[in-house]
Design a protein around this motif. Structure first.
Motif, short mmCIF file in Angstrom:
data_model
loop_
_atom_site.label_atom_id
_atom_site.label_comp_id
_atom_site.label_asym_id
_atom_site.label_seq_id
_atom_site.Cartn_x
_atom_site.Cartn_y
_atom_site.Cartn_z
N UNK A 114 0.81 -1.21 0.00
CA UNK A 114 0.00 0.00 0.00
C UNK A 114 0.85 1.27 0.00
N UNK A 115 1.81 1.38 0.91
CA UNK A 115 2.61 2.59 1.00
C UNK A 115 3.43 2.82 -0.28
N UNK A 116 4.04 1.76 -0.79
CA UNK A 116 4.83 1.88 -2.02
C UNK A 116 3.93 2.22 -3.21
N UNK A 117 2.73 1.64 -3.25
CA UNK A 117 1.78 1.94 -4.34
C UNK A 117 1.37 3.41 -4.30
N UNK A 118 1.06 3.91 -3.12
CA UNK A 118 0.70 5.33 -2.99
C UNK A 118 1.85 6.22 -3.45
N UNK A 119 3.07 5.87 -3.04
CA UNK A 119 4.24 6.67 -3.43
C UNK A 119 4.41 6.67 -4.94
N UNK A 120 4.20 5.52 -5.58
CA UNK A 120 4.31 5.43 -7.04
C UNK A 120 3.26 6.32 -7.72
N UNK A 121 2.03 6.28 -7.22
CA UNK A 121 0.97 7.10 -7.80
C UNK A 121 1.30 8.58 -7.65
N UNK A 122 1.73 8.97 -6.46
CA UNK A 122 2.06 10.39 -6.24
C UNK A 122 3.25 10.82 -7.10
N UNK A 123 4.22 9.93 -7.29
CA UNK A 123 5.39 10.25 -8.11
C UNK A 123 5.02 10.40 -9.58
N UNK A 124 4.04 9.65 -10.04
CA UNK A 124 3.67 9.65 -11.46
C UNK A 124 2.33 10.33 -11.73
N UNK A 125 1.84 11.11 -10.79
CA UNK A 125 0.56 11.80 -10.94
C UNK A 125 0.60 12.70 -12.18
N UNK A 126 -0.36 12.54 -13.10
CA UNK A 126 -0.35 13.40 -14.29
C UNK A 126 -0.39 14.88 -13.92
N UNK A 127 0.42 15.66 -14.59
CA UNK A 127 0.50 17.09 -14.31
C UNK A 127 -0.84 17.80 -14.43
N UNK A 128 -1.63 17.42 -15.42
CA UNK A 128 -2.93 18.07 -15.61
C UNK A 128 -3.86 17.78 -14.44
#
Length: 151
Positions: free
Chosen positions: A37-51
Motif C-alpha cells: 500500500x505505501x509503495x503503491x501510494x508513493x508510485x501514484x504520487x510520483x507519477x501523478x499526471x501534471x494536468x
C-alpha cells in the motif's frame, strides 16, 4: 497529445476515459508481485499526471490528497476471451475486483471497437438486443471505476 482517449458506452451512460501510462521499476519484487500500500501510494504520487495535479476545478493539492488516502484494490486479474458476434470482433473480459468496502465481486464486460462514435452506438444497440434476447443482459450501468471507488 500524451493521452489515449476512449469512449465507454454502458447501459444508459457514456464516459470519456483518458489514459496516460507511466511505468517505473520497483526493485526487490518477485515476478508478478505488486508493491504494498505505501509503495503503491508513493508510485501514484510520483507519477501523478501534471494536468490532474493542476486541475483548476479542484482546490490545489486535491489530487495528491485523494491519492495519499487511497485504498489498494489489486491485484486485478482479468481473463480475456476473444470472439465474434454480430459480424464484429469482440472480447469478453472477466475480472474479480475488490470493491470500496473490501468485498470481492465479479465484473464482466464486452469490448468491441467502432471506427466512429455512430458505429459504436449502433453496435452497442445491436449487441444489447442480442444479449437481451438470450437473457444474458444485466439491465444496469456498470463501471469498474465506480465499483472500486464506491460511487
Amino acid at each position: 497529445g500524451n493521452y489515449t482517449v476512449q469512449v465507454n458506452l454502458s447501459h444508459t451512460r457514456a464516459t470519456l476515459d483518458f489514459t496516460n501510462k507511466k511505468c517505473r521499476p520497483v526493485p526487490g519484487l518477485a515476478p508478478g508481485e505488486l508493491p504494498g500500500l505505501d509503495a503503491s501510494r508513493a508510485l501514484v504520487l510520483d507519477r501523478l499526471p501534471g494536468k490532474l495535479a493542476k486541475w483548476g476545478a479542484k482546490p490545489a493539492g486535491w489530487a495528491e490528497s485523494v491519492a495519499a488516502s487511497s485504498r489498494l484494490h489489486g491485484p486485478v486479474r482479468q481473463a480475456n476471451y476473444p470472439g465474434r458476434m454480430l459480424d464484429h470482433a469482440m472480447e469478453t473480459q472477466v475480472s474479480r475486483l475488490r470493491t470500496a468496502s473490501g468485498e470481492l465481486a465479479w465484473f464482466a464486460e464486452i469490448t468491441a471497437k467502432g471506427r466512429t462514435l455512430r458505429e459504436a452506438v449502433e453496435l452497442r444497440s445491436d449487441l444489447m438486443g442480442k444479449l437481451r434476447a438470450e437473457g444474458w443482459l444485466l439491465e444496469r450501468d456498470a463501471f469498474k471505476t465506480e465499483l472500486i471507488l464506491g460511487r
